[in-house]
Design a protein around this motif. Structure first.
Motif, PDB file in Angstrom:
ATOM      1  N   ARG A 109       4.298   5.286  -5.954  1.00 27.42           N
ATOM      2  CA  ARG A 109       3.323   5.452  -7.034  1.00 27.42           C
ATOM      3  C   ARG A 109       2.639   4.119  -7.356  1.00 27.42           C
ATOM      4  O   ARG A 109       1.424   4.061  -7.546  1.00 27.42           O
ATOM      5  CB  ARG A 109       3.987   6.014  -8.284  1.00 27.42           C
ATOM      6  CG  ARG A 109       3.000   6.191  -9.436  1.00 27.42           C
ATOM      7  CD  ARG A 109       3.604   6.875 -10.612  1.00 27.42           C
ATOM      8  NE  ARG A 109       3.773   8.280 -10.270  1.00 27.42           N
ATOM      9  CZ  ARG A 109       4.595   9.100 -10.890  1.00 27.42           C
ATOM     10  NH1 ARG A 109       5.336   8.669 -11.871  1.00 27.42           N
ATOM     11  NH2 ARG A 109       4.672  10.359 -10.533  1.00 27.42           N
ATOM     12  N   LEU A 110       3.415   3.053  -7.414  1.00 27.10           N
ATOM     13  CA  LEU A 110       2.832   1.729  -7.692  1.00 27.10           C
ATOM     14  C   LEU A 110       1.864   1.318  -6.591  1.00 27.10           C
ATOM     15  O   LEU A 110       0.798   0.742  -6.872  1.00 27.10           O
ATOM     16  CB  LEU A 110       3.934   0.680  -7.844  1.00 27.10           C
ATOM     17  CG  LEU A 110       4.790   0.788  -9.108  1.00 27.10           C
ATOM     18  CD1 LEU A 110       5.932  -0.229  -9.051  1.00 27.10           C
ATOM     19  CD2 LEU A 110       3.943   0.576 -10.347  1.00 27.10           C
ATOM     20  N   ALA A 111       2.206   1.601  -5.347  1.00 31.88           N
ATOM     21  CA  ALA A 111       1.322   1.252  -4.238  1.00 31.88           C
ATOM     22  C   ALA A 111       0.018   2.036  -4.311  1.00 31.88           C
ATOM     23  O   ALA A 111      -1.066   1.489  -4.063  1.00 31.88           O
ATOM     24  CB  ALA A 111       2.028   1.519  -2.913  1.00 31.88           C
ATOM     25  N   LYS A 112       0.109   3.313  -4.681  1.00 32.56           N
ATOM     26  CA  LYS A 112      -1.106   4.131  -4.805  1.00 32.56           C
ATOM     27  C   LYS A 112      -1.984   3.633  -5.952  1.00 32.56           C
ATOM     28  O   LYS A 112      -3.207   3.567  -5.816  1.00 32.56           O
ATOM     29  CB  LYS A 112      -0.744   5.597  -5.024  1.00 32.56           C
ATOM     30  CG  LYS A 112      -0.286   6.289  -3.769  1.00 32.56           C
ATOM     31  CD  LYS A 112       0.029   7.746  -4.025  1.00 32.56           C
ATOM     32  CE  LYS A 112       0.509   8.409  -2.751  1.00 32.56           C
ATOM     33  NZ  LYS A 112       0.848   9.832  -2.958  1.00 32.56           N
ATOM     34  N   GLU A 113      -1.376   3.277  -7.076  1.00 35.19           N
ATOM     35  CA  GLU A 113      -2.141   2.756  -8.206  1.00 35.19           C
ATOM     36  C   GLU A 113      -2.805   1.439  -7.850  1.00 35.19           C
ATOM     37  O   GLU A 113      -3.950   1.191  -8.223  1.00 35.19           O
ATOM     38  CB  GLU A 113      -1.233   2.585  -9.420  1.00 35.19           C
ATOM     39  CG  GLU A 113      -0.824   3.885 -10.068  1.00 35.19           C
ATOM     40  CD  GLU A 113       0.164   3.694 -11.207  1.00 35.19           C
ATOM     41  OE1 GLU A 113       0.457   2.538 -11.578  1.00 35.19           O
ATOM     42  OE2 GLU A 113       0.648   4.720 -11.721  1.00 35.19           O
ATOM     43  N   ARG A 114      -2.097   0.611  -7.124  1.00 35.09           N
ATOM     44  CA  ARG A 114      -2.656  -0.684  -6.709  1.00 35.09           C
ATOM     45  C   ARG A 114      -3.844  -0.479  -5.776  1.00 35.09           C
ATOM     46  O   ARG A 114      -4.871  -1.158  -5.903  1.00 35.09           O
ATOM     47  CB  ARG A 114      -1.560  -1.480  -6.013  1.00 35.09           C
ATOM     48  CG  ARG A 114      -1.792  -2.927  -5.953  1.00 35.09           C
ATOM     49  CD  ARG A 114      -0.543  -3.611  -5.451  1.00 35.09           C
ATOM     50  NE  ARG A 114      -0.704  -5.023  -5.566  1.00 35.09           N
ATOM     51  CZ  ARG A 114       0.011  -5.903  -4.937  1.00 35.09           C
ATOM     52  NH1 ARG A 114       0.976  -5.505  -4.142  1.00 35.09           N
ATOM     53  NH2 ARG A 114      -0.202  -7.177  -5.090  1.00 35.09           N
ATOM     54  N   ALA A 115      -3.713   0.453  -4.833  1.00 34.69           N
ATOM     55  CA  ALA A 115      -4.813   0.738  -3.909  1.00 34.69           C
ATOM     56  C   ALA A 115      -6.009   1.315  -4.661  1.00 34.69           C
ATOM     57  O   ALA A 115      -7.164   0.979  -4.358  1.00 34.69           O
ATOM     58  CB  ALA A 115      -4.349   1.708  -2.832  1.00 34.69           C
ATOM     59  N   LEU A 116      -5.753   2.154  -5.643  1.00 35.58           N
ATOM     60  CA  LEU A 116      -6.824   2.736  -6.444  1.00 35.58           C
ATOM     61  C   LEU A 116      -7.569   1.641  -7.221  1.00 35.58           C
ATOM     62  O   LEU A 116      -8.798   1.631  -7.273  1.00 35.58           O
ATOM     63  CB  LEU A 116      -6.260   3.777  -7.409  1.00 35.58           C
ATOM     64  CG  LEU A 116      -7.266   4.548  -8.249  1.00 35.58           C
ATOM     65  CD1 LEU A 116      -8.193   5.363  -7.365  1.00 35.58           C
ATOM     66  CD2 LEU A 116      -6.531   5.448  -9.220  1.00 35.58           C
ATOM     67  N   LYS A 117      -6.821   0.699  -7.809  1.00 32.08           N
ATOM     68  CA  LYS A 117      -7.449  -0.416  -8.532  1.00 32.08           C
ATOM     69  C   LYS A 117      -8.312  -1.253  -7.600  1.00 32.08           C
ATOM     70  O   LYS A 117      -9.419  -1.666  -7.948  1.00 32.08           O
ATOM     71  CB  LYS A 117      -6.389  -1.305  -9.185  1.00 32.08           C
ATOM     72  CG  LYS A 117      -5.881  -0.777 -10.480  1.00 32.08           C
ATOM     73  CD  LYS A 117      -4.921  -1.760 -11.115  1.00 32.08           C
ATOM     74  CE  LYS A 117      -4.371  -1.248 -12.415  1.00 32.08           C
ATOM     75  NZ  LYS A 117      -3.424  -2.181 -13.030  1.00 32.08           N
TER      76      LYS A 117
END
Length: 161
Positions: free
Chosen positions: A143-151
């Motif tokens: 989840r953190l990796a997906k949020e980081r990629a989205l940012k």
């Protein structure tokens, strides 16, 4: 346990896992990967079992490694984690303890049955907690990796305007 005994045991766990993966109709590529996952988990279990006074800690660590590697392999090879997790846990499952518990109970040796049963349930609980912790960590990191990629994508869009 000597290094040779550990090596033989790890190789045997690989073989047992490969056999169980074949029974589950796992693909030929994933059979070897499941064996690798189980071997690492069994190795960690043996090392901690020989260095820690608590058998539950050894079961927890072995299951944690199996579950964590299963999650990693699932991402790398684009398969469900259970493809590696189920066969990978076979060497750790305390089936012998359950057999000894039932044998003692049938023989009328209730003290031994309760003692062995408690140890077996403790091992099973430690395995379950190890899986839960590793799977939860993997989901949080994902989840953190997906949020980081989205940012990052949003920042790139903002810079291009």
């Amino acid at each position: 346990m000597s290094a040779l005994e550990i090596t033989i045991s790890v190789i045997a766990s690989f073989g047992a896992t490969v056999g169980s993966a074949i029974v589950f109709n796992t693909s030929k590529y994933d059979i070897v990967r499941a064996g690798i996952v189980a071997s690492f988990g069994w190795f960690v279990y043996l090392v901690i079992k020989n260095t820690s006074p608590s058998l539950a800690v050894a079961y927890f660590a072995g299951a944690f490694v199996v579950a964590l590697l299963s999650e990693i392999f699932a991402v790398i090879f684009k398969n469900p984690a259970t493809v590696y997790l189920l066969p990978g846990l076979f060497p750790l499952v305390p089936g012998g303890g359950m057999f000894q518990t039932m044998e003692a109970a049938v023989s009328g040796n209730m003290e031994n049955a309760l003692s062995t049963g408690f140890s077996t349930l403790t091992a099973a609980g430690a395995i379950a907690i190890g899986i839960a912790v590793a799977s939860s960590m993997a989901k949080i990191l994902n989840r953190l990796a997906k949020e980081r990629a989205l940012k990052r994508n949003q920042q790139k869009k903002h810079q291009n305007k």
